[in-house]
Write an enzyme that holds these catalytic residues in place. Structure first.
Site, PDB file in Angstrom:
ATOM      1  N   GLN A  44     -21.448   8.442  -5.417  1.00 36.00           N
ATOM      2  CA  GLN A  44     -22.567   7.439  -4.886  1.00 36.00           C
ATOM      3  C   GLN A  44     -23.232   8.777  -5.505  1.00 36.00           C
ATOM      4  O   GLN A  44     -22.713  10.447  -5.020  1.00 36.00           O
ATOM      5  CB  GLN A  44     -21.566   8.456  -3.361  1.00 36.00           C
ATOM      6  CG  GLN A  44     -22.677   8.487  -2.049  1.00 36.00           C
ATOM      7  CD  GLN A  44     -22.064   8.427  -1.092  1.00 36.00           C
ATOM      8  OE1 GLN A  44     -21.339   7.059  -0.326  1.00 36.00           O
ATOM      9  NE2 GLN A  44     -22.900   9.113   0.167  1.00 36.00           N
ATOM     10  N   GLY A  45     -24.684   8.362  -5.677  1.00 31.73           N
ATOM     11  CA  GLY A  45     -25.560   9.466  -5.983  1.00 31.73           C
ATOM     12  C   GLY A  45     -26.806   8.787  -5.304  1.00 31.73           C
ATOM     13  O   GLY A  45     -27.180   7.321  -3.985  1.00 31.73           O
ATOM     14  N   TYR A  46     -27.672   9.870  -4.959  1.00 34.78           N
ATOM     15  CA  TYR A  46     -29.018  10.109  -4.121  1.00 34.78           C
ATOM     16  C   TYR A  46     -30.686   9.769  -5.305  1.00 34.78           C
ATOM     17  O   TYR A  46     -30.102  10.463  -7.200  1.00 34.78           O
ATOM     18  CB  TYR A  46     -29.175  10.833  -4.017  1.00 34.78           C
ATOM     19  CG  TYR A  46     -28.026  10.794  -2.473  1.00 34.78           C
ATOM     20  CD1 TYR A  46     -28.030  10.265  -1.306  1.00 34.78           C
ATOM     21  CD2 TYR A  46     -26.818  11.477  -2.517  1.00 34.78           C
ATOM     22  CE1 TYR A  46     -27.404  10.041   0.095  1.00 34.78           C
ATOM     23  CE2 TYR A  46     -25.818  10.740  -1.618  1.00 34.78           C
ATOM     24  CZ  TYR A  46     -26.008  10.491  -0.017  1.00 34.78           C
ATOM     25  OH  TYR A  46     -25.194  10.484   0.562  1.00 34.78           O
ATOM     26  N   LEU A  47     -31.294   8.309  -5.339  1.00 34.11           N
ATOM     27  CA  LEU A  47     -32.316   8.675  -5.381  1.00 34.11           C
ATOM     28  C   LEU A  47     -33.098   9.497  -5.198  1.00 34.11           C
ATOM     29  O   LEU A  47     -34.529   9.841  -5.278  1.00 34.11           O
ATOM     30  CB  LEU A  47     -32.613   6.964  -6.048  1.00 34.11           C
ATOM     31  CG  LEU A  47     -31.760   6.517  -6.330  1.00 34.11           C
ATOM     32  CD1 LEU A  47     -32.901   4.651  -6.448  1.00 34.11           C
ATOM     33  CD2 LEU A  47     -31.440   6.609  -7.505  1.00 34.11           C
ATOM     34  N   VAL A  55     -30.222  11.975  -8.978  1.00 37.06           N
ATOM     35  CA  VAL A  55     -30.473  13.579  -8.670  1.00 37.06           C
ATOM     36  C   VAL A  55     -28.983  14.599  -8.425  1.00 37.06           C
ATOM     37  O   VAL A  55     -29.330  15.153  -9.486  1.00 37.06           O
ATOM     38  CB  VAL A  55     -31.810  14.054  -8.109  1.00 37.06           C
ATOM     39  CG1 VAL A  55     -33.206  13.508  -8.261  1.00 37.06           C
ATOM     40  CG2 VAL A  55     -31.153  13.758  -6.776  1.00 37.06           C
TER      41      VAL A  55
END
Length: 156
Positions: free
Chosen positions: A29-32, A83
């Site tokens: 899981q990653g965040y833009l 990010v």
């Protein structure tokens, strides 16, 4: 309008350890984008990808829009635009007619286990399994978007 009403709890470790669990699903899981009022998240499993947009949490409620995307595209977005990211294994466990999602975190958040339940309303009543402990719904340090900035390993 998409709405998520979710409550979060820590687990009671001895009872969790003794629980017969279904097979877990590894999530990347990653965040833009992430700030106090909104997040844009990409999530990938072995076979699925998701784009999720979430609004600011007020109480246990926030706006949420989630769209399935091809897993290859989710992986590319994570690799090229995220990010920050985290990984965890999710267990889905039914209890008295409700679905509990239990996340066992890895990497810098190893040792943290959080149980979540989605509700129809904030005042909905539900039963707690014996492996559910302290409620942490309003504690922002337990938000996944915050765990990637200030991981569990740095709390002590």
């Amino acid at each position: 309008m998409g709405k998520e009403i979710e409550r979060k709890f820590l687990i009671h470790q001895p009872n969790w350890d003794n629980l017969t669990k279904p097979e877990g699903k590894l999530l990347r899981q990653g965040y833009l984008l992430t700030d106090k009022t909104k997040t844009i998240r990409i999530r990938a499993t072995e076979s699925q990808g998701f784009l999720t947009i979430k609004g600011e949490t007020i109480g246990a409620t926030r706006l949420e829009y989630e769209y399935e995307i091809p897993v290859g595209e989710a992986t590319e977005l994570l690799d090229n635009f995220s990010v920050s990211e985290l990984s965890k294994t999710r267990y889905e466990i039914g209890f008295n007619g409700k679905l509990w999602e239990v996340d066992v975190f890895a990497g810098d958040n190893e040792g943290l286990i959080v149980a979540e339940i989605e509700l129809e309303s904030e005042d909905e009543t539900f039963d707690l399994p014996d492996w559910v402990g302290k409620e942490v719904t309003k504690e922002e340090k337990y938000y996944n978007s915050n765990l990637r900035v200030r991981p569990f390993k740095d709390w002590v």
